[in-house]
Design a protein around this motif. Sequence first.
Motif, mmCIF file in Angstrom:
data_model
loop_
_atom_site.group_PDB
_atom_site.id
_atom_site.type_symbol
_atom_site.label_atom_id
_atom_site.label_comp_id
_atom_site.label_asym_id
_atom_site.label_seq_id
_atom_site.Cartn_x
_atom_site.Cartn_y
_atom_site.Cartn_z
ATOM 1 N N VAL A 183 0.831 -1.131 0.231
ATOM 2 C CA VAL A 183 0.380 -0.027 0.196
ATOM 3 C C VAL A 183 1.012 1.215 -0.012
ATOM 4 C CG1 VAL A 183 -1.678 1.086 0.710
ATOM 5 C CG2 VAL A 183 -1.881 -1.348 1.138
ATOM 6 N N VAL A 184 1.673 1.026 0.745
ATOM 7 C CA VAL A 184 2.952 2.369 1.000
ATOM 8 C C VAL A 184 3.625 2.946 -0.641
ATOM 9 C CG1 VAL A 184 4.839 3.570 1.490
ATOM 10 C CG2 VAL A 184 3.131 2.045 3.277
ATOM 11 N N MET A 185 3.554 1.636 -0.822
ATOM 12 C CA MET A 185 4.938 1.458 -2.086
ATOM 13 C C MET A 185 3.656 1.955 -3.521
ATOM 14 S SD MET A 185 7.710 -0.834 -3.312
ATOM 15 C CE MET A 185 8.594 -0.489 -4.772
ATOM 16 N N ALA A 186 3.277 1.685 -3.297
ATOM 17 C CA ALA A 186 1.552 2.145 -4.428
ATOM 18 C C ALA A 186 1.369 3.100 -4.043
ATOM 19 C CB ALA A 186 -0.103 1.786 -3.987
ATOM 20 N N ALA A 187 1.228 4.709 -3.084
ATOM 21 C CA ALA A 187 0.686 5.541 -2.713
ATOM 22 C C ALA A 187 2.369 6.533 -2.497
ATOM 23 C CB ALA A 187 0.647 5.589 -1.287
ATOM 24 N N VAL A 188 3.559 6.013 -2.409
ATOM 25 C CA VAL A 188 4.533 6.715 -2.432
ATOM 26 C C VAL A 188 5.148 7.625 -3.460
ATOM 27 C CG1 VAL A 188 6.719 5.380 -2.879
ATOM 28 C CG2 VAL A 188 6.584 7.103 -1.130
ATOM 29 N N GLY A 191 1.022 9.250 -6.611
ATOM 30 C CA GLY A 191 -0.608 9.821 -7.928
ATOM 31 C C GLY A 191 -1.119 8.922 -6.637
ATOM 32 N N GLN A 192 -2.990 8.772 -7.561
ATOM 33 C CA GLN A 192 -4.224 8.897 -6.391
ATOM 34 C C GLN A 192 -4.169 6.781 -6.093
ATOM 35 O OE1 GLN A 192 -7.779 10.488 -8.410
ATOM 36 N NE2 GLN A 192 -7.252 11.969 -7.256
ATOM 37 N N VAL A 193 -4.792 6.870 -5.160
ATOM 38 C CA VAL A 193 -4.729 4.689 -4.431
ATOM 39 C C VAL A 193 -6.092 4.528 -4.449
ATOM 40 C CG1 VAL A 193 -3.832 3.040 -3.449
ATOM 41 C CG2 VAL A 193 -2.197 5.152 -4.153
ATOM 42 N N VAL A 194 -6.683 4.503 -4.881
ATOM 43 C CA VAL A 194 -7.806 4.204 -4.473
ATOM 44 C C VAL A 194 -8.435 2.590 -3.713
ATOM 45 C CG1 VAL A 194 -11.083 3.883 -5.059
ATOM 46 C CG2 VAL A 194 -8.979 5.381 -5.789
ATOM 47 N N ALA A 195 -8.542 1.734 -2.727
ATOM 48 C CA ALA A 195 -8.827 0.771 -1.774
ATOM 49 C C ALA A 195 -10.327 0.513 -1.957
ATOM 50 C CB ALA A 195 -8.811 1.386 -0.528
ATOM 51 N N ILE A 196 -10.642 -0.673 -2.346
ATOM 52 C CA ILE A 196 -11.653 -1.018 -2.950
ATOM 53 C C ILE A 196 -12.171 -2.089 -1.863
ATOM 54 C CG2 ILE A 196 -13.573 -2.105 -4.450
ATOM 55 C CD1 ILE A 196 -12.719 -0.170 -6.214
ATOM 56 N N GLU A 197 -13.340 -1.944 -1.462
ATOM 57 C CA GLU A 197 -13.891 -3.111 -0.359
ATOM 58 C C GLU A 197 -14.366 -3.762 -0.926
ATOM 59 O OE1 GLU A 197 -17.410 -0.435 1.951
ATOM 60 O OE2 GLU A 197 -15.401 0.346 2.620
ATOM 61 N N THR B 402 12.221 1.479 5.233
ATOM 62 C CA THR B 402 11.716 2.645 6.423
ATOM 63 C C THR B 402 10.751 2.496 5.291
ATOM 64 O OG1 THR B 402 13.172 4.023 4.753
ATOM 65 C CG2 THR B 402 14.668 3.081 6.584
ATOM 66 N N LEU B 403 10.011 1.865 5.459
ATOM 67 C CA LEU B 403 7.895 2.407 5.867
ATOM 68 C C LEU B 403 7.685 3.529 6.627
ATOM 69 C CD1 LEU B 403 6.741 -1.410 4.715
ATOM 70 C CD2 LEU B 403 6.849 0.799 3.037
ATOM 71 N N ASP B 404 8.258 3.113 8.372
ATOM 72 C CA ASP B 404 7.463 4.380 8.836
ATOM 73 C C ASP B 404 7.878 5.533 8.515
ATOM 74 O OD1 ASP B 404 6.963 1.464 9.757
ATOM 75 O OD2 ASP B 404 8.399 1.787 12.207
ATOM 76 N N ALA B 405 8.485 5.969 7.870
ATOM 77 C CA ALA B 405 9.026 7.149 7.546
ATOM 78 C C ALA B 405 8.003 7.863 6.735
ATOM 79 C CB ALA B 405 10.337 7.300 6.652
ATOM 80 N N ASP B 409 1.533 9.203 6.400
ATOM 81 C CA ASP B 409 0.494 10.064 5.958
ATOM 82 C C ASP B 409 1.017 9.549 4.483
ATOM 83 O OD1 ASP B 409 3.127 11.134 5.397
ATOM 84 O OD2 ASP B 409 2.680 12.779 4.918
ATOM 85 N N THR B 410 1.108 8.154 4.043
ATOM 86 C CA THR B 410 1.286 7.511 2.593
ATOM 87 C C THR B 410 0.205 6.483 2.595
ATOM 88 O OG1 THR B 410 3.717 8.523 2.186
ATOM 89 C CG2 THR B 410 2.375 6.844 0.795
ATOM 90 N N GLY B 411 -1.229 7.222 2.495
ATOM 91 C CA GLY B 411 -2.168 5.370 2.082
ATOM 92 C C GLY B 411 -2.926 5.658 0.847
ATOM 93 N N PRO B 412 -4.933 5.337 0.821
ATOM 94 C CA PRO B 412 -5.284 5.054 -0.204
ATOM 95 C C PRO B 412 -5.718 6.522 -0.102
ATOM 96 C CG PRO B 412 -5.297 2.981 1.418
ATOM 97 C CD PRO B 412 -4.197 3.962 1.825
ATOM 98 N N THR B 413 -5.629 6.757 -0.936
ATOM 99 C CA THR B 413 -6.833 8.232 -0.941
ATOM 100 C C THR B 413 -7.974 8.032 -0.770
ATOM 101 O OG1 THR B 413 -5.445 8.742 -4.025
ATOM 102 C CG2 THR B 413 -6.995 10.566 -2.350
#
Lengths: 429, 429
Positions: A183-188, A191-197, B402-405, B409-413
């Motif tokens: 998730v972090v790697m997708a967002a860092v 760009g926009q990251v949309v999580a789907i339930e 070092t994901l914690d860094a 604030d880096t997650g799904p939009t």
Amino acid sequence: MSVLTTADSSPTAAVDLGPAAALSCRECGERFPLSPIFACASCFGPLEIAYDLPSGDPEGLRRRIEAGPKSIWRYAPLLPVPADVASKPNLNPGFTPLVKADRLAAELGVTGPLYVKDDSGNPTHSFKDRVVAQALEAARAFGFTTLSCSSTGNLAGAVGAAAARAGLRSCVFIPHDLEQGKVVMAAVYGGQVVAIEGSYDDVNRFCSELIGDPLGEGWGFVNVNLRPYYAEGSKTLAFEICEQLGWQLPDQLVIPIASGSQLTKIDKGLKELIATGLVEEKPYRIFGAQAEGCSPVSQAFRAGHDVVRPVKPNTIAKSLAIGNPADGPYVLDIARRTGGAVADVTDEEIVSAIKLLARTEGIFTETAGGVTLGVARKLLAEGTLDPSLTTVVVNTGDGLKTLDAVAADTGPTATIRPTLDSFREAGLE
Amino acid sequence: MSVLTTADSSPTAAVDLGPAAALSCRECGERFPLSPIFACASCFGPLEIAYDLPSGDPEGLRRRIEAGPKSIWRYAPLLPVPADVASKPNLNPGFTPLVKADRLAAELGVTGPLYVKDDSGNPTHSFKDRVVAQALEAARAFGFTTLSCSSTGNLAGAVGAAAARAGLRSCVFIPHDLEQGKVVMAAVYGGQVVAIEGSYDDVNRFCSELIGDPLGEGWGFVNVNLRPYYAEGSKTLAFEICEQLGWQLPDQLVIPIASGSQLTKIDKGLKELIATGLVEEKPYRIFGAQAEGCSPVSQAFRAGHDVVRPVKPNTIAKSLAIGNPADGPYVLDIARRTGGAVADVTDEEIVSAIKLLARTEGIFTETAGGVTLGVARKLLAEGTLDPSLTTVVVNTGDGLKTLDAVAADTGPTATIRPTLDSFREAGLE
């Protein structure tokens, strides 16, 4: 269905995608001009790229490849990309190590040469960089301004990174319950990251809907409307393996199955190498690997079926958790035609294989790699894989992205104070 | 002190470490035979490798290198390793991408070519694979059976992986409060991992004690008794950067400082390239980067001191958190001699730089890379770095460790249900 089968009004006439000549239906063979479509207008079969491949001078082609960049772009003459692709901003993935795994071989009782094709060395540490790089060129050619995908994790990171380098907008769709690393790697990358339930299959269905809606206009979904281009990236695994073996085909390949696209395109790549004269033809066998908790293709193989019945995934190998694999029937066909097989392993066997590879070869793979090596180990024990032949196991990803799979029992051997006495007491020496 | 200054009774007479001729004291110049020692018997100064370098035919040497393997072993004629090193079981690190960072340059107002040397592509995703690969050859030459180290994290993983591939035992020492990714990566290769209640400097002191104790017999500590060999691995960064620039020196390099060894050895590598005629001599400037929370070298540089006063580290950049950097004085000397500088950035600036690099170039770096790019950005803003020259920023590690860094604030939009309505409501299109 027009959105599936008709090109945009965008200037596709000017499309330069190198040796790519047309799209061709894998079922009925009908051909269509290069455009962002993925299903046949006549029979709804999947489309793939047809090429005007170089011919007549394999030695010259081999020299040209060997003098090329140290990335997948050395194979540009065999890919749907413009000749100047290496000069455009992209992640330049590929040409990852083919590791001769002697200690692993000894432990598995393999006497022939055993190799691990280690794709964790790619820019975002999975084979997905290969396929995204092709889709990016198609997106540029078709004038898309947003790069998108449905993803089990690795792809989202690869799309985010590639879009960032290229200066495109990105918006990726993932299931809501992915590993934190992915998730972090997708967002860092911003760009926009949309999580789907829902599951990956829900995400995939949603993306197919979005692509048919005005909301999705101008969006290149790398694994939906750009899929025919995207999928070709997996061929580069076949190209590299053969070049790294000294322009020879291996005897046996073990490949993970998610949608099944990678396996079918590796087979396509091997056939194209034969067709262009870059390698000499000889029999090879292709084996597919799944996790027991998501093994629709393996089940169909065992049962002797030609169709694949969808399942609801439940496995730690989330990057392979596609319950309704689009290329499943083609995988069955290739495994049977080449004298290979499709098999599956339990989550426990996956973790055990991850540790085996780390301990013997210093390669830390993600759960998908555990699946592939686990299946290789199982097929060797059964006598289905021949231990005396040249065998390649494909590692598609990196253990840092699926830490949870091993973290529970992988930590310090001991915690001590910084004194010799404390070290002595720990009894480690 | 005999353990520091005298070779074992092991058969060091037969040692073949290629062009390495002797150990030489960096302070008084006294020479010693190649052996597992690291301090001068006369003045206790640090030892480094003296070479019989190839001379007289730079063109021939350049062709030989270019025809070599796509790893650090292409530079075997310039390293303390046997000529057949590439055929031995090791991780074959190096020859990582030198990325032309045009979008980053535009954002930083850099007009000259800006490059990121991206060492996250190494087998365990940090530059440490380079140095460990040298130490492994020395360990083999001196007959050590256990590979060990004190580590802030990256090194532990690199040692564990290299020992696994080579079939050696490993036992590594880490501070007890490391990032989870680094702990798992240290332990997954099956070696022993000992967590020490204390800082990295405590770990380091403990290892120095252990090496003087019978408990440590037969142990090769890559960064203690094998340090002179180990440290040479950082030269390969200099070699690769210059080769990838077309056998030219860059004008400016920005390099992170932990112990300071990497920076001093990159300088040594550049000087050896000049000495062998592989590149033409011209001025270059070297800049060092630290985190404000562990900035003893930067503080000494600013104050005009020649000595470095130890500090107690407090920064998110744990892989650089060495409060008493052994090579600090040499770093000061090199920065001043070449017209460079040493500077530091806050934890906030580190995170901001991580995100900047990801967003502009699709490279996800760890905190150390954030330090280096953050300092480059600061020095550009101050006018200390010249924006019109050829500049190389060294990225030594990988963001997945070092994901914690950035995770906070880096997650799904957005999180949505798998429907177009839910997507529309999220207002992302």
